[in-house]
Scaffold this motif. Structure first.
Motif, PDB file in Angstrom:
ATOM      1  N   GLU A 408       3.755 -32.398  25.523  1.00  7.04           N
ATOM      2  CA  GLU A 408       4.470 -31.772  26.638  1.00  7.04           C
ATOM      3  C   GLU A 408       3.564 -30.825  27.405  1.00  7.04           C
ATOM      4  O   GLU A 408       3.541 -30.822  28.640  1.00  7.04           O
ATOM      5  N   ARG A 409       2.782 -30.021  26.697  1.00  7.39           N
ATOM      6  CA  ARG A 409       1.913 -29.052  27.371  1.00  7.39           C
ATOM      7  C   ARG A 409       0.754 -29.741  28.102  1.00  7.39           C
ATOM      8  O   ARG A 409       0.347 -29.309  29.181  1.00  7.39           O
ATOM      9  N   LEU A 410       0.231 -30.807  27.527  1.00  8.44           N
ATOM     10  CA  LEU A 410      -0.814 -31.550  28.219  1.00  8.44           C
ATOM     11  C   LEU A 410      -0.257 -32.232  29.472  1.00  8.44           C
ATOM     12  O   LEU A 410      -0.922 -32.261  30.526  1.00  8.44           O
ATOM     13  N   GLY A 411       0.955 -32.769  29.355  1.00  5.28           N
ATOM     14  CA  GLY A 411       1.580 -33.364  30.531  1.00  5.28           C
ATOM     15  C   GLY A 411       1.808 -32.341  31.619  1.00  5.28           C
ATOM     16  O   GLY A 411       1.581 -32.611  32.815  1.00  5.28           O
ATOM     17  N   ARG A 412       2.235 -31.136  31.220  1.00  6.47           N
ATOM     18  CA  ARG A 412       2.419 -30.069  32.198  1.00  6.47           C
ATOM     19  C   ARG A 412       1.084 -29.643  32.791  1.00  6.47           C
ATOM     20  O   ARG A 412       0.986 -29.339  33.988  1.00  6.47           O
ATOM     21  N   SER A 413       0.041 -29.613  31.969  1.00  8.29           N
ATOM     22  CA  SER A 413      -1.285 -29.241  32.468  1.00  8.29           C
ATOM     23  C   SER A 413      -1.791 -30.245  33.502  1.00  8.29           C
ATOM     24  O   SER A 413      -2.384 -29.862  34.521  1.00  8.29           O
ATOM     25  N   GLY A 543     -11.037 -30.896  31.550  1.00  8.40           N
ATOM     26  CA  GLY A 543     -10.371 -29.656  31.931  1.00  8.40           C
ATOM     27  C   GLY A 543      -8.968 -29.558  31.372  1.00  8.40           C
ATOM     28  O   GLY A 543      -8.530 -28.484  30.945  1.00  8.40           O
ATOM     29  N   VAL A 544      -8.235 -30.683  31.382  1.00  4.69           N
ATOM     30  CA  VAL A 544      -6.883 -30.694  30.809  1.00  4.69           C
ATOM     31  C   VAL A 544      -6.935 -30.348  29.325  1.00  4.69           C
ATOM     32  O   VAL A 544      -6.132 -29.556  28.821  1.00  4.69           O
ATOM     33  N   LEU A 545      -7.891 -30.936  28.615  1.00  3.62           N
ATOM     34  CA  LEU A 545      -8.030 -30.643  27.183  1.00  3.62           C
ATOM     35  C   LEU A 545      -8.457 -29.201  26.956  1.00  3.62           C
ATOM     36  O   LEU A 545      -8.004 -28.545  26.006  1.00  3.62           O
TER      37      LEU A 545
END
Length: 574
Positions: A408-413, A543-545
């Motif tokens: 969820e947080r990666l998708g939001r990022s 960057g997302v990671l």
């Protein structure tokens, strides 16, 4: 119990009077006790034809057997109830399984039950008081044992939470539950509490890197990180001007607070607000901040962190502290010391109601003891509501907050980076629903972002790459042009499969109602601008990671050029 006690007393007195009259001085207290106990085992036939019994014995000869029968019935009821609970738990479906006897487990189970969910709690010690209400069942035993989890019906559960006091047990319970999942239970979610945030991040990396079983949502969470994340969502920092944050101490919660404050400021700050000013007082302030900036590069990009390397109780009255801080957080491992500093340092009280926060676990009961800003509640004065105790376990033990997992947080990022790019490069249009904030984003677009995030590990494995927590010892991979091209092709194939599985087909125009999209065709047939858009998304992966503290590394002994790092930390020594 009372009936048995009264019967024993009356029987003893009655038998003493009867036997003394018959035997004179030859009767002993042991004889009297022996005959009294016979009343409870229904073996007092010698009294049946006696008419000269003392009244105490007349009463006891009926009440003692009644007490025995009552005890037998109650024992049978308890055993039957326990067996019925285990039977119902084993046959349950779509329920929630909570493993452990910790404060986190109890709070979480209580909230789920209050929300109307059927809850099975595994691992409570025998004799533990539990709600005598419907839809609450207990299964005793080791929550890491497969047979115990089967008895809890874990294979058909909708949600499983492993919240014991031992991180290793939680990992084992969560993975065992995942392996016991019924083949038709595709929507199952499993969450394991890990007390070490670095271990938590490492386990998240291993799960995201796994290419199989993506339909099972398995994630790991840390209480301090969840509580810090919720703190700024519940009480956001002011964004109409430059905000100032004071953090005293660098406990695990203090580290999480610094990261989450920067994350919140990065997304919600207006363009005119500038950088977030953070004053940090801790004996190891500089090394901790350097490590955090290394792990979360965005922190150095949005924050000016000023380190004061001294003990937490040696506060600075200098010029830097003449302007009140919007938030003061006392993040010490010693909760009593943190509370003492908060209540004995008037220079911290200038930020307004709720501005001084003391995170507590052991002292969580004090959260409601201090009065609010109007002094209308609580038993203790909190300086017009300025000081508040923040119970971290209570804040973290919320199913929705735990459900805000890594995917969820990666998708939001991914989405937040798209929004940030739209500010600078005018990506999309005003009427584009993809430009809405995450909370307002249509569910199908959020689902698309989640699916892209969940597939990052699989695509990297195809290239012989893996994920790991960002550390100074790792050699991060800089993606080459060829790797980006390969990732873009894999992502387009994944996106096409996902769209087609939900009824989308190729069409000349993108039409959400008709579910047509012009890009639903092989990679070689795509226009160059569409291919470049896919490549740009793959360039964003590092960057997302990094937003969640992860980086790409090579599997095996190969080395690659490290990614450039930077630090914006400043230090003041006095």
């Amino acid at each position: 119990m009372l009936l048995a006690g009264v019967s024993a007393i009356l029987g003893f007195v009655g038998y003493a009077e009867l036997l003394v009259g018959e035997r004179g001085g030859t009767t002993t207290p042991v004889d009297v006790l022996y005959y009294t106990l016979q009343l409870f085992v229904l073996d007092a036939d010698q009294l049946a034809d006696r008419a000269d019994l003392p009244w105490q014995l007349q009463v006891a000869r009926f009440t003692a057997p009644a007490a025995t029968v009552f005890a037998l019935v109650e024992t049978a009821r308890v055993l039957l109830t326990g067996e019925l609970h285990r039977l119902r738990a084993r046959r349950a479906s779509g329920h929630v399984v909570v493993c452990g006897d910790s404060a986190m487990a109890r709070n979480l189970a209580a909230r789920l039950h209050a929300a109307g969910r059927k809850v099975v709690v595994v691992g409570l010690p025998s004799g533990t008081p539990v709600p005598s209400r419907r839809r609450w069942y207990t299964v005793p035993g080791d929550p890491t044992a497969a047979e115990v989890l089967r008895a809890a019906g874990v294979g058909r559960a909708a949600l499983v939470y492993a919240c014991t006091e031992d991180s290793t047990d939680n990992i084992l319970a969560a993975t065992t539950a995942g392996m016991l999942r019924d083949e038709h239970n595709g929507g199952m979610r499993v969450y394991a509490q890990l007390h070490d945030p670095e271990l938590c991040l490492a386990m998240q990396a291993r799960r995201l890197s796994h290419s199989a079983g993506v339909d099972l949502r398995l994630d790991f969470f840390n209480v301090d990180e969840l509580a810090a994340r919720w703190l700024f969502r519940q009480d956001p920092l002011p964004t109409v001007r430059l905000s100032r944050l004071l953090v005293i101490g660098m406990s695990s919660f203090g580290r999480a607070v610094l990261v989450e404050a920067a994350r919140h400021w990065r997304i919600h700050q207006p363009d005119t607000a500038g950088r977030l000013r953070v004053d940090l007082i801790a004996a190891n302030a500089r090394s901790v901040v350097d490590d955090l900036v290394h792990r979360y590069p965005f922190l150095g990009g949005v924050c000016d962190v000023v380190c004061y390397e001294r003990e937490p109780d040696a506060l600075l009255p200098g010029p830097a502290f003449r302007v009140p801080h919007d938030r003061v957080l006392l993040c010490l491992d010693d909760e009593e010391q943190a509370l003492k500093i908060a209540l004995t340092t008037p220079s911290l009280w200038r930020g307004g109601p709720g501005s001084v926060t003391v995170p507590v676990t052991r002292l969580a009961g004090l959260a409601g003891a201090f009065a609010d800003g109007d002094g209308r509640s609580g038993l203790l004065d909190a300086i017009s509501g300025t000081v508040r105790c923040y119970p971290t376990v209570d804040a973290a033990s919320d199913p929705d907050r735990i459900g805000d997992d890594l995917v969820e947080r990666l998708g939001r990022s991914i989405h937040d980076r798209y929004l940030l790019a739209s500010r600078v490069g005018a990506v999309g249009s005003v009427a584009d629903p993809a430009l809405l904030p995450w909370a307002s984003l249509p569910e199908d677009l959020r689902r698309t972002n989640r699916a892209q995030a969940a597939d990052i590990g699989r695509k990297l494995r195809v290239l012989g790459l893996a994920l790991a927590p960002r550390t100074r010892t790792n050699v991060a991979v800089r993606l080459t042009r060829e790797q980006i091209e390969r990732l873009a092709v894999l992502e387009h194939q994944r996106w096409s499969r996902e769209r087609r599985s939900t009824g989308w087909v190729h069409g000349l125009q993108r039409d959400r109602a008709a579910r047509t999209h012009p890009d639903l065709r092989p990679w070689r047939e795509l226009p160059e601008q569409v291919k470049e858009k896919n490549r740009d998304e793959m360039r964003q992966i590092p960057g997302v990671l990094a937003d969640v503290g992860l980086e790409i590394v090579r599997v095996g002994t190969g080395a690659s050029e490290p990614v450039t790092r930077w630090s914006a930390t400043r230090e003041h020594r006095r």
